[in-house]
Structure formats: C-alpha cells, structure tokens
Scaffold this active site. Structure first.
Site, mmCIF file in Angstrom:
data_model
loop_
_atom_site.group_PDB
_atom_site.id
_atom_site.type_symbol
_atom_site.label_atom_id
_atom_site.label_comp_id
_atom_site.label_asym_id
_atom_site.label_seq_id
_atom_site.Cartn_x
_atom_site.Cartn_y
_atom_site.Cartn_z
ATOM 1 N N ARG A 154 0.835 -1.220 0.000
ATOM 2 C CA ARG A 154 0.000 0.000 0.000
ATOM 3 C C ARG A 154 0.862 1.260 0.000
ATOM 4 O O ARG A 154 0.674 2.171 -0.808
ATOM 5 C CB ARG A 154 -0.916 -0.001 1.233
ATOM 6 C CG ARG A 154 -2.022 -1.032 1.177
ATOM 7 C CD ARG A 154 -2.775 -1.094 2.491
ATOM 8 N NE ARG A 154 -1.970 -1.660 3.541
ATOM 9 C CZ ARG A 154 -2.230 -2.805 4.191
ATOM 10 N NH1 ARG A 154 -3.314 -3.482 3.905
ATOM 11 N NH2 ARG A 154 -1.421 -3.246 5.126
ATOM 12 N N ARG A 232 10.652 -0.407 9.013
ATOM 13 C CA ARG A 232 11.067 -0.700 10.384
ATOM 14 C C ARG A 232 12.593 -0.800 10.371
ATOM 15 O O ARG A 232 13.178 -1.239 9.372
ATOM 16 C CB ARG A 232 10.505 -2.049 10.870
ATOM 17 C CG ARG A 232 9.027 -2.054 11.176
ATOM 18 C CD ARG A 232 8.702 -1.300 12.457
ATOM 19 N NE ARG A 232 7.293 -1.389 12.809
ATOM 20 C CZ ARG A 232 6.355 -0.479 12.501
ATOM 21 N NH1 ARG A 232 6.690 0.610 11.836
ATOM 22 N NH2 ARG A 232 5.101 -0.645 12.883
ATOM 23 N N GLU A 261 14.740 2.039 18.805
ATOM 24 C CA GLU A 261 14.119 3.363 18.967
ATOM 25 C C GLU A 261 13.609 3.510 20.394
ATOM 26 O O GLU A 261 13.115 2.539 20.955
ATOM 27 C CB GLU A 261 12.932 3.502 18.006
ATOM 28 C CG GLU A 261 13.323 3.448 16.548
ATOM 29 C CD GLU A 261 12.098 3.430 15.622
ATOM 30 O OE1 GLU A 261 10.972 3.693 16.106
ATOM 31 O OE2 GLU A 261 12.273 3.136 14.449
ATOM 32 N N HIS A 279 10.821 8.564 13.698
ATOM 33 C CA HIS A 279 9.666 7.699 13.423
ATOM 34 C C HIS A 279 8.366 8.518 13.432
ATOM 35 O O HIS A 279 7.496 8.306 14.275
ATOM 36 C CB HIS A 279 9.576 6.549 14.452
ATOM 37 C CG HIS A 279 8.727 5.409 13.962
ATOM 38 N ND1 HIS A 279 8.917 4.104 14.345
ATOM 39 C CD2 HIS A 279 7.677 5.372 13.090
ATOM 40 C CE1 HIS A 279 8.015 3.321 13.756
ATOM 41 N NE2 HIS A 279 7.253 4.087 12.989
HETATM 42 P P1 NAP Z 1 1.582 -3.809 2.950
HETATM 43 O O1 NAP Z 1 0.578 -3.206 2.036
HETATM 44 O O2 NAP Z 1 1.245 -5.088 3.628
HETATM 45 O O3 NAP Z 1 2.940 -3.960 2.108
HETATM 46 C C1 NAP Z 1 4.037 -4.567 2.677
HETATM 47 C C2 NAP Z 1 5.038 -5.037 1.651
HETATM 48 O O4 NAP Z 1 5.924 -5.925 2.365
HETATM 49 C C3 NAP Z 1 4.460 -5.819 0.502
HETATM 50 O O5 NAP Z 1 5.021 -5.358 -0.697
HETATM 51 C C4 NAP Z 1 4.883 -7.233 0.779
HETATM 52 O O6 NAP Z 1 5.299 -7.943 -0.348
HETATM 53 C C5 NAP Z 1 6.127 -7.078 1.593
HETATM 54 N N1 NAP Z 1 6.346 -8.267 2.423
HETATM 55 C C6 NAP Z 1 5.550 -8.750 3.390
HETATM 56 N N2 NAP Z 1 6.067 -9.870 3.916
HETATM 57 C C7 NAP Z 1 7.229 -10.101 3.261
HETATM 58 C C8 NAP Z 1 8.224 -11.096 3.344
HETATM 59 N N3 NAP Z 1 8.112 -12.103 4.215
HETATM 60 N N4 NAP Z 1 9.285 -11.016 2.514
HETATM 61 C C9 NAP Z 1 9.388 -10.018 1.633
HETATM 62 N N5 NAP Z 1 8.453 -9.024 1.506
HETATM 63 C C10 NAP Z 1 7.405 -9.066 2.315
HETATM 64 O O7 NAP Z 1 1.972 -2.810 4.117
HETATM 65 P P2 NAP Z 1 1.909 -1.216 4.125
HETATM 66 O O8 NAP Z 1 0.589 -0.770 4.600
HETATM 67 O O9 NAP Z 1 2.428 -0.723 2.841
HETATM 68 O O10 NAP Z 1 2.952 -0.915 5.309
HETATM 69 C C11 NAP Z 1 4.295 -1.330 5.191
HETATM 70 C C12 NAP Z 1 5.020 -1.114 6.488
HETATM 71 O O11 NAP Z 1 5.349 0.263 6.646
HETATM 72 C C13 NAP Z 1 4.243 -1.443 7.758
HETATM 73 O O12 NAP Z 1 4.223 -2.816 8.027
HETATM 74 C C14 NAP Z 1 5.003 -0.664 8.814
HETATM 75 O O13 NAP Z 1 6.016 -1.466 9.381
HETATM 76 C C15 NAP Z 1 5.637 0.480 8.033
HETATM 77 N N6 NAP Z 1 5.074 1.779 8.438
HETATM 78 C C16 NAP Z 1 5.899 2.727 8.928
HETATM 79 C C17 NAP Z 1 5.385 3.955 9.310
HETATM 80 C C18 NAP Z 1 6.281 5.050 9.834
HETATM 81 O O14 NAP Z 1 5.821 5.854 10.636
HETATM 82 N N7 NAP Z 1 7.518 5.145 9.394
HETATM 83 C C19 NAP Z 1 4.016 4.208 9.233
HETATM 84 C C20 NAP Z 1 3.208 3.205 8.706
HETATM 85 C C21 NAP Z 1 3.734 1.993 8.301
HETATM 86 P P3 NAP Z 1 4.310 -8.694 -1.349
HETATM 87 O O15 NAP Z 1 3.889 -7.607 -2.263
HETATM 88 O O16 NAP Z 1 5.178 -9.679 -1.980
HETATM 89 O O17 NAP Z 1 3.168 -9.239 -0.537
#
Ligand code: NAP
Length: 313
Positions: A154, A232, A261, A279
C-alpha cells in the site's frame, strides 16, 4: 463494567479521550502494569487498544482470559504476536490505508532532503555560515534518476506513484510481480539495488523480513546509492548500513526508523550524509485522528458483535 484496556504509554490526550469517553476502560502504560490491574477487572477485559512498539505476546494475553480483540494503532503490527493471538482465538486489527499518503510524503521528503543536502543547507542559512563560506557544494539531482521500491504494498505504491511524477525510472521488488504501469520487477533485493540510485524500503517488519536489505544489497547499491527507510529498523542490516555510510560505500540515507528506537545508535548522529527523523511517518494531526477513529471503531464493532473493519488474522 470495565471491558477495554488501553495498553501503551504513547496515547495523546485526544486519542485517550476518544476511547475513554466511549468505553469503560482501564490503562496500563507498560507490559508489567497489566499484572497490577486487579484480577476481577482483568477478567472483564474484552478488548485491548494498543499503541506502541513494546512486544505484546502470550504473557500479556494469558493475563486477560476474556480478551477477544487487540486493536493496534498503526498498520505495522510486528510488535504483536499474531500467532499467539490466533491460537487463543483473539482477533487483531490494524489501521491500514489511512496513513499511506503521509508515510509516502515523508519518504519523498527524506529522499529530496538527502539528495539536495537540505539539513546542511538549513544550517548554513540559519547560522551565518552562508555569509562566511558562500554557497553549498553542488548536490545531487533527484528528478529523472532511478529508484527501487522494496515492497510494493500500500505505502510502497504511493511512494512509486509520487516518484513517477519526478520522472524517475521505477523498479521494485516484491514476493510476486504486480500490475504496474511498466515498472521493472526484480525478484530479489540485490538485483534491485544494483539497478538503481535510490532504494526506498516499504516492507512489513517482523522476523520474516529481518535484514531483508542485507549487507550484499547495500554494497550492490554502490557509491551513488541512497537508502530511504520508512518501514522498520529491522528490515535493514543496520550495522552494514552504518559501515557503508561511514566509509562512503554508499552516498547517504534518509531514515525514519531504526533499531532500538528511541535510543538509536549514536554513530548516526556523527554522519553528515543522512537525514534522520524520529519515526514520524504517520505523524500528522489528520492521519493520527483517522488512525484513532479506526482503532476505536474496530473495538466498537467487536463489542457490538459486528464484523471487524480491518482484521489482520
Ligand atoms: P503492505 O501493504 O502489507 O505492504 C508490505 C510489503 O511488504 C508488501 O510489498 C509485501 O510484499 C512485503 N512483504 C511482506 N512480507 C514479506 C516477506 N516475508 N518477505 C518479503 N516481503 C514481504 O503494508 P503497508 O501498509 O504498505 O505498510 C508497510 C510497512 O510500513 C508497515 O508494516 C510498517 O512497518 C511500516 N510503516 C511505517 C510507518 C512510519 O511511521 N515510518 C508508518 C506506517 C507503516 P508482497 O507484495 O510480496 O506481498
């Protein structure tokens, strides 16, 4: 009867009020505070509103015999042991989508701030160094370069959409190829890193993606390479990243997330080729309000016996 536990030290006054005004609740700032809640109140807890990054595992769940849902404040739920929750029949919810724009905006901001040396430039304008030493050394063009998105989920897709508007050549890695407007797919992160200048990490955290951006991937990025991480701290080999930043093996980094962190490695502070953020990816009033509403509404749905809005398990 008290049936909701607010778990975590990070709730703002507004977030706390939103929950406590609707639900009969009790609070625990730290994991060890849960045991201090009297046994009969603990037995009545049906929902946990969780905010923070402390591990939430079986030990806490087992103190809450009536627990049915853990509603996480945030999309990343790597702090929660979902396997342990599922084994106990406990549902987990998160707050996806409502934060995509802000996190993507911050990734782009860090990429631009790093490549245009904006932190050093700000200090030069602010401190009088500009008059003494003149212009900044020339920095680096971002538009039109190449970027690799690690994890086209996403948030990763929102980042890619933004950087496409900067005329960047978009590459990505994911476990499977996605439908894109012609972006280049790489099945592994080393191949991705060797093809691009900027590597933006948007993976989920947790054990499965630990050090996914390995020392080998960082080396493959090369001396023009910049790492941007909004996922992360665990998703990158942080020791290898620090070594590469210190030696000039890569050009720089923009980082919103770190190991340990908020007590991050002091080696980061000595570097002038990094942009560091505490963060704050989702940290706008608008988005944090939307996240708080979604957390609240998941709990309300659970207590009313309705379908959860954003279940994880
Ligand atoms: P998402 O839609 O679930 O996308 C996560 C991505 O990670 C997908 O492309 C997925 O790959 C990949 N992935 C998951 N498991 C994996 C694995 N075992 N090996 C390799 N790739 C893997 O999540 P999102 O909503 O974009 O959020 C992503 C992350 O951003 C969150 O989980 C969070 O940790 C982080 N985040 C950080 C902040 C901040 O404040 N900095 C805020 C919000 C979120 P596939 O496409 O192959 O399924």
């Amino acid at each position: 009867m008290t049936n909701v536990l607010l778990l975590g030290a990070g709730f703002t006054a507004d977030e706390r009020a939103r929950l406590t005004e609707t639900f009969d609740s009790v609070s625990a700032a730290q994991a060890e505070d849960v045991a201090k809640i009297d046994a009969s109140t603990r037995a009545g807890i049906k929902a946990v509103a969780f905010k923070g990054h402390m591990p939430l595992g079986a030990a806490i769940m087992d103190q809450l015999a009536g627990l049915g849902v853990i509603a996480n404040f945030g999309v990343g739920y790597d702090a929660i042991d979902v396997t342990a929750a599922s084994a106990r029949g406990i549902k987990v919810t998160n707050t996806p989508d409502v934060l995509n724009d802000d996190v993507a905006d911050l990734a782009v901001a860090m990429l631009l701030a790093q490549s245009r040396n904006m932190i050093v430039g700000d200090a030069r304008a602010r401190t009088g160094l500009w008059a003494k030493e003149g212009e900044l050394p020339l920095n680096r063009k971002a538009s039109g370069s190449s970027v690799g998105i690690v994890g086209l989920g996403r948030i990763g897709r929102e980042i890619a959409d933004r950087l496409a508007a900067f005329k960047m050549d978009i590459h990505y890695s994911s476990r499977s190829e996605k439908q894109t407007p012609g972006w280049t797919y790489h099945s592994d992160v080393v191949s991705l890193a060797s093809a691009v200048d900027f590597l933006v990490i948007a993976l989920v955290g947790g054990a499965e993606t630990e050090k996914h951006v390995s020392a080998e991937a960082i080396a493959a990025l090369g001396p023009r390479g910049v790492v941007v991480n909004i996922s992360r701290g665990t998703t990158v080999d942080e020791a290898a990243l620090l070594d590469a930043l210190e030696s000039g093996a890569i050009a720089g980094a923009g980082l919103d997330v770190f190991m340990n962190e908020p007590n991050i490695d002091p080696r980061f502070a000595a570097l002038d080729n990094v942009v560091l953020q505490p963060h704050q990816g989702s940290g706008t009033v608008e988005t944090r309000t939307a996240m708080a509403v979604l957390q609240h509404d998941n709990i309300a749905a659970f207590l009313a016996g309705q379908d959860l809005l954003t279940p994880v398990n």
